[in-house]
Design a protein around this motif. Structure first.
Motif, PDB file in Angstrom:
ATOM      1  N   SER A  61      12.152 -33.559 -33.977  1.00 50.98           N
ATOM      2  CA  SER A  61      13.614 -33.437 -33.902  1.00 50.98           C
ATOM      3  C   SER A  61      14.072 -32.637 -35.112  1.00 50.98           C
ATOM      4  CB  SER A  61      14.275 -34.816 -33.907  1.00 50.98           C
ATOM      5  OG  SER A  61      14.077 -35.462 -35.147  1.00 50.98           O
ATOM      6  N   TRP A 106      18.787 -33.521 -23.618  1.00 46.13           N
ATOM      7  CA  TRP A 106      18.812 -33.731 -25.062  1.00 46.13           C
ATOM      8  C   TRP A 106      18.998 -35.204 -25.392  1.00 46.13           C
ATOM      9  CZ3 TRP A 106      17.647 -29.316 -27.486  1.00 46.13           C
ATOM     10  CH2 TRP A 106      17.954 -28.107 -26.848  1.00 46.13           C
ATOM     11  N   TYR A 108      19.658 -37.800 -28.889  1.00 50.06           N
ATOM     12  CA  TYR A 108      20.212 -37.604 -30.209  1.00 50.06           C
ATOM     13  C   TYR A 108      20.665 -38.916 -30.834  1.00 50.06           C
ATOM     14  CZ  TYR A 108      23.929 -37.218 -26.765  1.00 50.06           C
ATOM     15  OH  TYR A 108      24.731 -37.422 -25.672  1.00 50.06           O
ATOM     16  N   ARG A 118      18.696 -34.439 -33.493  1.00 50.69           N
ATOM     17  CA  ARG A 118      18.609 -34.055 -32.074  1.00 50.69           C
ATOM     18  C   ARG A 118      17.171 -33.756 -31.675  1.00 50.69           C
ATOM     19  NH1 ARG A 118      21.466 -28.822 -29.158  1.00 50.69           N
ATOM     20  NH2 ARG A 118      21.593 -29.701 -27.082  1.00 50.69           N
ATOM     21  N   THR A 925      27.448 -33.129 -26.985  1.00 49.62           N
ATOM     22  CA  THR A 925      26.492 -33.643 -27.948  1.00 49.62           C
ATOM     23  C   THR A 925      26.600 -32.922 -29.272  1.00 49.62           C
ATOM     24  OG1 THR A 925      24.776 -32.120 -27.271  1.00 49.62           O
ATOM     25  CG2 THR A 925      24.912 -34.178 -26.099  1.00 49.62           C
TER      26      THR A 925
END
Length: 1099
Positions: A61, A106, A108, A118, A925
């Motif tokens: 990430s 995605w 997160y 993320r 996001t």
């Protein structure tokens, strides 16, 4: 969520140790020498189709830091570094989730300290276009997925001080605070904004005595009115506070609003005292209403009063001295409202956002077809609590974890082919708003409409009934009510359906079936046409045990499959890439005959339902295949593949001659399984520009979703042996327009019929026109023919569009635009039916003037007044610089001294209105929610201050449907004659004749031209609906007579607004202190009075 809380619990704060992480801004930065730049890190990034075609790393990430989190040296607060450190333990969880369900988008973690972690890792900016545009990260903590998880629903009253002291910089800061609060509200919240000076009035006049839902429409309206506020008179705090408490108590008593949190946001440069008696009367001892106070400007002389108001009413106090700190200061209220939920610890509500525009550009671009390049999304999120022990009582929200869910992935779960032609699915949430629906149209001129994520079910299901705009049908409201309550049921409705950018309309009776989607606030609805829609053709070809290589049915290149349907697909982790859907179908068909083949027709189940321990990780090349759809496709391919070979040679020759006679260029068939086959009969033409025009198969490959397919099926019920003829609307501007003729093929079994396919032809319009003129101009014994100047002849389709006319320019146009008088007569004679269609998703453009209606009149002496006020300000500054008395020292919220030069500047902006250019938040996001950062040196053009901006509006258009029964007499299509009278001063009459053309959707219209009857034109361009005025003001869509606030909605099931031990938490903001010597005060007062007396005398 549990993993995040446990990781934070086990992490110890160590300010001495370095924190290693991948900063998305500092990935793969190389200097001119090819070496990695200082502070940058190298990461392998691979482009992924699944993740918006961006380069990602699915093993890691990355951390994204909005500007608000970083200081000028890119140094981070120890609290931020500590959160980054413990949150790295989420990576194995993210990776495991993706391996178990590769359809995940995605993932997160949004920290309350302001950073976003993320997965998968991505570089920021994500591509060159984003870097060139200068787009900056938007603070995700104002996004719907974060706010909705961090707090329960809330009723909010914002009190904005607009007294005479709130001018200049204070006014701008106050407006920014209001805007920042509005950014944090969503569809489950209710609010109103009141401006107060000597009186207290709603910011938006038509929102008087009410709280309105915090949807994009209402918030936009408030932003627009915010620019019209003027500073005047003296602030009456008692009136403002009483107004706020009265409306909140009314909503609480009557069961309106959100029935959860209630709050007052007081924005002012300082009250004279703390108004304890008012709070005692309305809010003590149980304090059902939280009060948050925002002291505007650097003067903290009233800080103690503001702090006391907030602390005694379970709120929070902040002082805001510049616009740059507004967002961070406003977000303090979110942490306070989260306290009860955090203190209960065990309950982590799961929140789903409304639909919003996602994708790397945070915008949708139309590609000219029915689909959109870009994605509509929803997000699911849940809060993360701090379980660590502290020396004082706190209740900290660590942040929110979540994932994006593309709407396209949800739609895949409801196979369109099972619903059949003209059937569709849709989803609504607890507010009655659409998550997806075939008539959801989010774009206006390639930009998002201002209300695209709050479109109500009643705004897309248009009931076939007489009446004005927004007169909802009781059956539709019952359907909406049941779906909001997540009940199971069914009903029937007659609805209007429009095609071709609202140029055509048909009416149809639908059966609706609906049920709840477990674990979400959503309900799924299915709309099926009555009659043929209740049955489907069952025709499949067994593949696995077939002795034939089924790929033989797909020879050549003259076939395509529906590009949006899932026949078979690998999961997103697979390295298989296919250039076309056809290549992908053939690949899987070739594998079906091999040993060990399994259909794998079940998609992964939700871990929320079965438990994560019951879910197995998916293999890299795991796949999904829809067995029924694939075998139906093979069956249709078998049936259609050999049609020409079964035709006798003599018939073939006759057909060839017929094709040549009528200029047939192409024949085709589309089936219920999404298969399109075609055969070209002439060489593909080249346009005037020298470029080849798009082939039919390039723009008509969606089978049952094409308009010509839908119209042919509907026409079958009118006349089963008929063809539907159509020409492009822009045919008149084309050098070689074509006519498309389609016919639906139904299969009958035991008295029931269902559509299996649509066959069609395309032929040259010029050839058909030549035959038309030849037939209508040769008539033995006729006094007049279509070749005569006394007659105009037209062939119209069932929606009133011209297929053939003696004037080529008329082709494709609506007949009412050519001769509205005759069209009106055809409606009066019931040959056509006029159908009013309302567009409740309309967007209208207004030219925003640089001069507001509320602008202050500019006096000739106003510049002199400005000069004296400026002189006063400079005198104050000079007095302090010369140490005439001890400096005016302010203590900020952190206790540090700030030496103020905060004199009020003149507000030149009051003479203009502006659009703030905000990108509306729909729950993105974070990094997909961007705001443009204009260059400080960029010049302001005139067009920038006088630009057009879309606003939501309702529109109406009158469309037309042929009534063929009116033209059928005893089964014969006899001419129907009429005439126009009293349409000219000479008293002449204008006869006309209408006749149904057999086996078609067409009529022949012959009009006498000798009597001129005016040139009335009818438009089929939607026009804005003008609502009645209220109190002398034009009613906007938000202020309509029947606002959506009156419609039923279901509150979210979880409300955590109280914990008995919250009073033990003493953190409610720090108040500053102000010291001002008497000599400076007297000096300033004398200068001000002197300047004001001079100006009044000269005025």
């Amino acid at each position: 969520m549990d993993s995040a809380e446990q990781a934070a619990l086990s992490q110890k704060l160590d300010s001495a140790s370095a924190v290693r992480y991948y900063n998305a801004r500092r990935l793969n930065e190389y200097g001119p020498d090819g070496r990695l730049q200082d502070g940058s890190k190298e990461m392998s990034l691979t482009q992924s189709k699944h993740f918006d075609q961006l380069a990602v790393n699915i093993s890691l990430s990355s951390v994204l830091l909005p500007p608000e989190v970083r200081d000028s040296g890119d140094c981070l607060h120890p609290e931020v570094l500590n959160a980054i450190k413990w949150s790295e333990h989420l990576d194995p969880l993210f990776i495991n989730n993706y391996e178990m369900d590769p359809s995940l988008s995605w993932q997160y973690f949004g920290s309350s300290t302001g950073f976003l972690r993320r997965y998968p890792a991505i570089k920021w900016p994500p591509d060159d276009s984003s870097a060139r545009s200068g787009q900056e990260l938007y603070d995700f903590r104002t996004s719907s997925w974060y706010i909705d998880s961090a707090t329960s629903p809330k009723d909010v009253v914002i009190l904005l001080d607009s007294s005479g002291s709130m001018t200049g910089q204070r006014r701008e800061i106050a407006k920014s605070v209001v805007n920042a609060i509005l950014d944090t509200l969503g569809n489950n919240d209710f609010l109103n904004v009141f401006r107060f000076s000597d009186t207290t009035d709603p910011l938006v006049p038509c929102f008087k005595d009410m709280l309105v839902q915090a949807n994009m429409e209402n918030i936009r309206e408030m932003r627009n009115y915010l620019d019209t506020t003027r500073a005047e008179n003296i602030a009456n705090f008692s009136s403002a506070l009483i107004t706020a408490f009265e409306i909140l108590h009314k909503y609480n008593r009557t069961g309106q609003g959100c029935q959860c949190n209630q709050a007052i946001m007081l924005i002012t440069d300082g009250p004279p005292y703390d108004y304890h008696e008012i709070f005692k009367q309305y809010n003590l001892p149980h304090t059902p209403v939280r009060v948050f106070t925002y002291l505007i400007g650097r003067d903290s002389s009233n800080a103690e009063e503001m702090n006391r108001i907030a602390c005694t009413n379970k709120g929070y106090y902040v002082r805001v001295s510049s616009t740059s700190e507004v967002t961070e200061k406003v977000l303090n209220y979110v942490s306070v409202m989260a306290r009860p939920m955090v203190m209960y610890q065990n309950d982590h509500p799961i929140q789903w956002t409304p639909v919003y525009a996602g994708g790397k550009g945070n915008n949708l671009q139309s590609n000219g077809a029915a689909n959109l390049n870009g994605q509509l999304m929803t997000s699911v999120s849940t809060p993360v609590f701090d379980r660590r022990n502290y020396s004082v009582r706190v209740a900290n929200l660590l942040g929110v974890v979540g994932t994006d869910v593309p709407i396209q992935q949800i739609q895949k779960l409801v196979q369109p082919y099972k619903l059949g032609v003209n059937g569709y699915s849709f989803i609504i949430n607890n507010n009655g708003h659409i998550l997806y629906h075939p008539d959801l149209r989010p774009l206006f001129q390639e930009t998002l409409k201002p209300n695209y994520n709050s479109v109500d079910l009643t705004e897309v299901e248009l009931v076939d009934m007489d009446g004005g705009p927004r007169e909802n049908n009781s059956l539709l409201l019952d359907l909406r009510h049941d779906m909001i309550d997540q009940k199971e049921g069914e009903t029937e409705l007659s609805v209007k359906t429009h095609y071709d950018d609202m140029k055509r309309v048909t009416t149809r009776r639908h059966k609706y079936f609906y049920n709840a989607i477990e674990g979400t606030p959503f309900s799924l609805g299915l709309a099926i046409p009555e009659g043929y829609g209740m049955y489907e053709v069952l025709g499949e070809r067994e593949i696995k045990h077939s002795h034939t290589n089924v790929t033989e049915y797909f020879k050549g290149s003259n076939w395509k499959v529906h590009p949006d349907w899932v026949y078979c697909e690998y999961n997103s982790m697979s390295e298989h890439n296919f250039k076309t859907p056809e290549e992908q179908v053939l690949w899987f068909l070739s594998k079906t005959g091999k040993p060990g083949w399994k259909w794998m027709s079940l998609r992964p189940r939700s871990p929320l339902k079965d438990g994560a321990h019951n879910i197995k990780k998916m293999e890299k090349d795991s796949y999904f295949c829809d067995k029924s759809l694939v075998q139906s496709l093979v069956f249709d391919a078998l049936v259609t593949e050999g049609l020409e070979s079964y035709v006798p040679s003599t018939v073939k020759e006759d057909k060839k001659q017929g094709y040549q006679m009528f200029g047939v260029t192409l024949s085709f068939i589309a089936t219920r399984s999404g298969l399109l086959r075609w055969q070209d009969h002439v060489q593909h033409t080249v346009g005037e520009s020298g470029q080849s025009a798009p082939h039919f198969s390039e723009t008509n490959l969606r089978a049952i979703d094409e308009v010509w397919y839908k119209r042919a099926v509907d026409q079958y019920a009118v006349e089963s042996k008929s063809f539907v003829y159509s020409v492009p609307f822009d045919a008149a501007s084309s050098s070689r327009p074509s006519v498309t003729a389609t016919h639906a093929v139904f299969v009958e079994h035991k008295g029931h019929q269902a559509p299996a396919a649509v066959v069609g032809l395309q032929f040259q319009h010029a050839t058909l026109m030549a035959h038309f003129l030849n037939i209508t101009s040769t008539c033995s014994g006729c006094k007049k023919t279509c070749a005569s100047e006394e007659l105009d002849c037209y062939v119209l389709d069932n929606n009133g569009f011209i297929i053939l006319s003696e004037t080529a320019y008329h082709t494709g146009k609506f007949f009412g635009q050519i001769d509205g008088t005759i069209m009106d007569s055809l409606v009066q004679d019931r040959i056509y039916k006029k159908v009013a269609v309302y567009d409740y998703q309309g967007a209208c453009l207004d030219q925003k003037s640089p001069y507001s209606d509320d602008a202050t009149r500019l006096s000739p002496l106003q510049p002199f007044r400005w000069l004296l006020h400026w002189a006063f300000s400079r005198a104050v500054w000079l007095a302090m610089q010369l140490n005439l008395s001890p400096s005016w020292v302010l203590a900020n919220d952190d206790g540090a001294a700030v030496y103020s030069d905060d004199y009020e500047t003149n507000n030149f902006d009051q003479y203009s209105t502006r659009d703030d250019g905000r990108i509306p938040d729909g729950g993105s996001t974070s990094e997909t929610q961007m705001k443009q950062q204009p260059s400080a040196s960029a010049p302001t053009s005139a067009s920038a201050n006088n630009r057009t901006v879309p606003r939501p509006c309702d529109k109406r258009v009158d469309l037309y449907i042929l009534q063929p029964d009116r033209l059928n007499t005893s089964g014969q299509s006899n001419p129907l004659k009429g005439k126009l009278t009293n349409c000219h001063i000479t008293g002449c009459e204008r006869p006309f004749s209408v006749q149904k053309i057999p086996c078609s959707n067409l009529i022949l219209l012959v009009v006498d031209t000798l009597c001129p009857c005016g040139s009335k034109q009818l438009s089929i361009t939607p026009q804005e609906v003008s609502y009645d005025s209220v109190q002398g003001m034009a009613v906007t869509t938000q202020c309509r007579i029947k606002p959506q606030e009156m419609m039923y909605r279901r509150r979210p099931p979880k409300c955590m607004n109280y914990h008995p031990e919250e009073s033990e938490i003493k953190l409610c903001g720090n108040c500053g202190r102000a010291y001002l010597s008497a000599s400076v005060f007297v000096f300033c007062l004398l200068v001000w009075i002197f300047s004001d007396i001079i100006v009044r005398h000269w005025s």
